[in-house]
Design a protein around this motif. Structure first.
Motif, mmCIF file in Angstrom:
data_model
loop_
_atom_site.group_PDB
_atom_site.id
_atom_site.type_symbol
_atom_site.label_atom_id
_atom_site.label_comp_id
_atom_site.label_asym_id
_atom_site.label_seq_id
_atom_site.Cartn_x
_atom_site.Cartn_y
_atom_site.Cartn_z
ATOM 1 N N ILE A 81 0.856 -1.192 0.000
ATOM 2 C CA ILE A 81 0.000 0.000 0.000
ATOM 3 C C ILE A 81 0.888 1.237 0.000
ATOM 4 O O ILE A 81 1.871 1.316 0.731
ATOM 5 C CB ILE A 81 -0.940 -0.001 1.214
ATOM 6 N N ASP A 82 0.537 2.202 -0.823
ATOM 7 C CA ASP A 82 1.322 3.428 -0.979
ATOM 8 C C ASP A 82 1.492 4.142 0.360
ATOM 9 O O ASP A 82 0.525 4.436 1.054
ATOM 10 C CB ASP A 82 0.587 4.336 -1.979
ATOM 11 N N LEU A 83 2.748 4.432 0.720
ATOM 12 C CA LEU A 83 3.011 5.151 1.962
ATOM 13 C C LEU A 83 2.369 6.528 1.961
ATOM 14 O O LEU A 83 1.965 7.041 3.003
ATOM 15 C CB LEU A 83 4.517 5.286 2.180
ATOM 16 N N GLY A 84 2.278 7.157 0.794
ATOM 17 C CA GLY A 84 1.673 8.470 0.680
ATOM 18 C C GLY A 84 0.171 8.454 0.855
ATOM 19 O O GLY A 84 -0.459 9.506 0.953
ATOM 20 N N ALA A 85 -0.406 7.257 0.898
ATOM 21 C CA ALA A 85 -1.842 7.108 1.130
ATOM 22 C C ALA A 85 -2.100 6.339 2.420
ATOM 23 O O ALA A 85 -3.187 5.830 2.639
ATOM 24 C CB ALA A 85 -2.496 6.395 -0.049
ATOM 25 N N THR A 86 -1.060 6.249 3.261
ATOM 26 C CA THR A 86 -1.167 5.580 4.552
ATOM 27 C C THR A 86 -1.170 6.647 5.642
ATOM 28 O O THR A 86 -0.171 7.327 5.856
ATOM 29 C CB THR A 86 0.015 4.612 4.763
ATOM 30 N N PHE A 87 -2.295 6.808 6.311
ATOM 31 C CA PHE A 87 -2.496 7.880 7.275
ATOM 32 C C PHE A 87 -2.428 7.319 8.692
ATOM 33 O O PHE A 87 -3.212 6.436 9.062
ATOM 34 C CB PHE A 87 -3.836 8.568 7.029
ATOM 35 N N ILE A 88 -1.486 7.834 9.491
ATOM 36 C CA ILE A 88 -1.238 7.317 10.825
ATOM 37 C C ILE A 88 -1.480 8.422 11.857
ATOM 38 O O ILE A 88 -0.965 9.533 11.731
ATOM 39 C CB ILE A 88 0.203 6.782 10.960
ATOM 40 N N ILE A 89 -2.240 8.097 12.888
ATOM 41 C CA ILE A 89 -2.555 9.020 13.960
ATOM 42 C C ILE A 89 -1.905 8.528 15.255
ATOM 43 O O ILE A 89 -1.627 7.336 15.398
ATOM 44 C CB ILE A 89 -4.099 9.124 14.131
ATOM 45 N N GLY A 90 -1.599 9.443 16.166
ATOM 46 C CA GLY A 90 -1.048 9.046 17.448
ATOM 47 C C GLY A 90 0.465 9.116 17.517
ATOM 48 O O GLY A 90 1.111 9.813 16.731
ATOM 49 N N ASP A 91 1.049 8.364 18.440
ATOM 50 C CA ASP A 91 2.477 8.465 18.738
ATOM 51 C C ASP A 91 3.375 8.125 17.555
ATOM 52 O O ASP A 91 4.500 8.622 17.466
ATOM 53 C CB ASP A 91 2.840 7.543 19.908
ATOM 54 N N HIS A 92 2.918 7.281 16.655
ATOM 55 C CA HIS A 92 3.758 6.848 15.530
ATOM 56 C C HIS A 92 3.389 7.544 14.221
ATOM 57 O O HIS A 92 3.815 7.112 13.150
ATOM 58 C CB HIS A 92 3.671 5.336 15.370
ATOM 59 N N ALA A 93 2.637 8.625 14.333
ATOM 60 C CA ALA A 93 2.194 9.359 13.146
ATOM 61 C C ALA A 93 3.383 9.788 12.298
ATOM 62 O O ALA A 93 4.339 10.375 12.790
ATOM 63 C CB ALA A 93 1.377 10.575 13.557
ATOM 64 N N GLY A 94 3.326 9.482 11.016
ATOM 65 C CA GLY A 94 4.348 9.914 10.072
ATOM 66 C C GLY A 94 5.568 9.027 9.989
ATOM 67 O O GLY A 94 6.439 9.258 9.142
ATOM 68 N N GLU A 95 5.679 8.006 10.822
ATOM 69 C CA GLU A 95 6.854 7.146 10.770
ATOM 70 C C GLU A 95 6.882 6.327 9.482
ATOM 71 O O GLU A 95 5.840 6.008 8.900
ATOM 72 C CB GLU A 95 6.892 6.217 11.981
ATOM 73 N N GLY A 96 8.090 6.009 9.046
ATOM 74 C CA GLY A 96 8.248 5.154 7.880
ATOM 75 C C GLY A 96 7.796 5.770 6.578
ATOM 76 O O GLY A 96 7.531 5.055 5.614
ATOM 77 N N GLY A 97 7.693 7.103 6.526
ATOM 78 C CA GLY A 97 7.261 7.760 5.305
ATOM 79 C C GLY A 97 5.762 7.855 5.139
ATOM 80 O O GLY A 97 5.271 8.262 4.084
ATOM 81 N N THR A 98 5.009 7.488 6.193
ATOM 82 C CA THR A 98 3.559 7.606 6.137
ATOM 83 C C THR A 98 3.145 9.061 6.350
ATOM 84 O O THR A 98 3.963 9.918 6.672
ATOM 85 C CB THR A 98 2.901 6.725 7.217
ATOM 86 N N VAL A 99 1.869 9.331 6.201
ATOM 87 C CA VAL A 99 1.341 10.685 6.385
ATOM 88 C C VAL A 99 0.837 10.831 7.816
ATOM 89 O O VAL A 99 -0.028 10.071 8.254
ATOM 90 C CB VAL A 99 0.210 10.995 5.390
ATOM 91 N N ALA A 100 1.398 11.769 8.549
ATOM 92 C CA ALA A 100 1.002 11.995 9.939
ATOM 93 C C ALA A 100 -0.304 12.767 10.008
ATOM 94 O O ALA A 100 -0.496 13.751 9.288
ATOM 95 C CB ALA A 100 2.092 12.764 10.675
ATOM 96 N N VAL A 101 -1.182 12.314 10.875
ATOM 97 C CA VAL A 101 -2.437 13.019 11.132
ATOM 98 C C VAL A 101 -2.355 13.594 12.541
ATOM 99 O O VAL A 101 -2.236 12.857 13.520
ATOM 100 C CB VAL A 101 -3.647 12.083 10.997
ATOM 101 N N ALA A 102 -2.391 14.910 12.629
ATOM 102 C CA ALA A 102 -2.243 15.581 13.912
ATOM 103 C C ALA A 102 -3.543 15.567 14.703
ATOM 104 O O ALA A 102 -4.635 15.442 14.143
ATOM 105 C CB ALA A 102 -1.779 17.025 13.693
ATOM 106 N N GLY A 103 -3.422 15.706 16.020
ATOM 107 C CA GLY A 103 -4.593 15.839 16.866
ATOM 108 C C GLY A 103 -5.171 14.505 17.295
ATOM 109 O O GLY A 103 -4.596 13.438 17.076
ATOM 110 N N GLU A 104 -6.360 14.571 17.895
ATOM 111 C CA GLU A 104 -7.006 13.395 18.463
ATOM 112 C C GLU A 104 -8.181 12.893 17.648
ATOM 113 O O GLU A 104 -8.805 11.899 18.018
ATOM 114 C CB GLU A 104 -7.482 13.709 19.888
#
Length: 264
Positions: free
Chosen positions: A222-245
């Motif tokens: 799955i494309d890292l640029g389309a992988t949205f991560i929230i929380g403590d690991h947001a943005g790791e590994g080239g994923t897209v970080a989602v800020a906030g709660e």
């Protein structure tokens, strides 16, 4: 397989964290959705801010046939051979934290708190024609105190009561057959994704919060640029970080860029 009682699960809850407590970072580069002005922040040794247009995330791409207009649709014919879809974790991704499910294990009548905007976000994808996979490390053999529900029954009830898409023809809920954590959880999730890919599912977008989510999504291609991560690991590994709660700001920025699929 013998059923696991709620009391037994609460004993191991501290180390379980449903594979969401991994400390291992999967990369050094972080991309993050901007909190204002439609900006995207990329952080490595330094920090740069790149403007975006049309609410899109700079440097991101998806497996979908993207266009400049979010209302554009892919050809309906593609859905005869493959099925555009999204995948999302549940605990600490759709719910506020892993602790929410632990509390429900101890009291089956407890209603896990949903992250703000989660149901609306996933529902919007369904309305655009995407299939939805709810992929969780919750084990099938958990039984809740008080109600006697299995983890599957409780999970499906929670999704229904909170207004998440639940059409059996276009959604699936997948739980682990046994206790999994860390690398084991990653392998389980990757295998589940690849099995569905073999059946024609094409995962264009992915949502999670844990390093096991990041690893599994990457393992499934799955494309890292389309992988949205929230929380403590947001943005790791080239994923897209989602800020906030919550997911409200992300939905406002991202959904206008998502093309409709499988529509006449």
């Amino acid at each position: 397989m013998s059923k696991t009682t709620a009391r037994g699960w609460l004993v191991v809850a501290g180390c379980l964290a449903l594979a969401c407590g991994d400390d291992t970072s999967s990369g050094d580069t972080t991309s993050a959705e901007g909190s204002s002005g439609g900006t995207t922040v990329f952080m490595d040794s330094g920090t740069t801010v790149e403007p975006t247009t049309g609410g899109s995330t700079a440097g991101s791409s998806t497996g979908a046939d993207s266009t400049s207009e979010g209302s554009s649709s892919t050809t309906a014919g593609v859905c005869a051979t493959e099925f555009p879809a999204i995948v999302t974790d549940i605990d600490e991704t759709l719910t506020l934290s892993d602790a929410e499910f632990f509390m429900q294990i101890g009291d089956g009548n407890y209603d896990p708190v949903e992250r703000e905007g989660a149901a609306e976000l996933i529902g919007a994808y369904a309305e655009l024609g995407y299939r939805v996979l709810y992929l969780t490390a919750r084990s099938e053999d958990i039984v809740l105190e008080g109600t006697g529900e299995t983890a599957r029954e409780a999970t499906e009830r929670w999704l229904l009561e909170h207004g998440f898409p639940n059409d059996p023809e276009t959604t699936q809920v997948v739980l682990s057959e046994m206790f999994v954590v860390g690398d084991t959880a990653q392998a389980y999730k990757a295998d589940a994704l690849m099995e569905l890919q073999g059946m024609g599912w094409r995962f264009d977008y992915a949502y999670g919060n844990a390093t096991s989510d990041i690893g599994a999504y990457a393992d499934a291609g799955i494309d890292l640029g389309a992988t949205f991560i929230i929380g403590d690991h947001a943005g790791e590994g080239g994923t897209v970080a989602v800020a906030g709660e919550g997911w409200v700001e992300h939905a406002d920025m991202h959904l206008p860029t998502v093309p409709a699929v499988c529509q006449e």
